[in-house]
Design a protein around this motif. Structure first.
Motif, mmCIF file in Angstrom:
data_model
loop_
_atom_site.group_PDB
_atom_site.id
_atom_site.type_symbol
_atom_site.label_atom_id
_atom_site.label_comp_id
_atom_site.label_asym_id
_atom_site.label_seq_id
_atom_site.Cartn_x
_atom_site.Cartn_y
_atom_site.Cartn_z
ATOM 1 N N TRP A 69 -9.151 -9.057 -6.499
ATOM 2 C CA TRP A 69 -8.264 -8.736 -5.383
ATOM 3 C C TRP A 69 -7.517 -7.428 -5.655
ATOM 4 N N HIS B 82 -7.776 -4.028 -3.569
ATOM 5 C CA HIS B 82 -6.530 -3.499 -2.981
ATOM 6 C C HIS B 82 -6.355 -2.031 -3.340
ATOM 7 N N GLY C 10 0.786 -1.229 0.000
ATOM 8 C CA GLY C 10 0.000 0.000 0.000
ATOM 9 C C GLY C 10 0.818 1.279 0.000
#
Length: 152
Positions: free
Chosen positions: A144, A148, A56
């Motif tokens: 996913w 994310h 991230g």
């Protein structure tokens, strides 16, 4: 003949094989097991940036890419790279960005043949009605990746 370098990265969505020349990333693919490795500085930097992306901390990649494909495919991949982190575009929007609104199927084909997924973010292309359609790595990976990125 140019030497091909190879390294592996264990991502949250599976093992990835990274291939590079001495100057650029040439391919990434999901795989089941590691093979012989001979990573170079380009691959090591790619692994660092993938780590930052998956943790991230990174929203865009600063790597030299050298995907092999037709002129049209390279045009599509260039359009994909302009989709901001956390956003999506339809196949039709990408077709329009290439100058041919009716080339939706050709855009889909270029996406399917994208040799450098994630770095060239084909996962950000969705169906017209917002549906998740095709992803070489499997729809679960596409979902996913989009979740994310939505977390920012």
């Amino acid at each position: 003949m140019e030497q091909v370098f190879r390294g592996y990265y264990q991502s949250p969505i599976g093992l990835m094989e990274i291939q590079a020349s001495d100057k650029a990333i040439t391919a990434i693919r999901f795989c089941e097991e590691r093979g012989a490795e001979n990573p170079n500085a380009v691959i090591r930097e790619c692994i660092t940036q993938l780590d930052e992306y998956f943790s991230g901390k990174r929203k865009d990649f600063q790597l030299n890419l050298a995907p092999k494909g037709s002129a049209f495919s390279r045009k599509v991949w260039g359009a994909l790279c302009s989709i901001p982190f956390g956003e999506t575009r339809s196949y039709q929007q990408i077709a329009a960005a290439t100058g041919n609104e009716k080339a939706c199927r050709a855009v889909g084909n270029a996406n399917r043949n994208n040799p450098i997924p994630i770095l060239i973010p084909c996962h950000r292309v969705i169906g017209k009605g917002g549906t998740l359609t095709g992803y070489n790595g499997g729809l679960w990976r596409k979902e996913w990746l989009l979740k994310h990125e939505a977390r920012g």
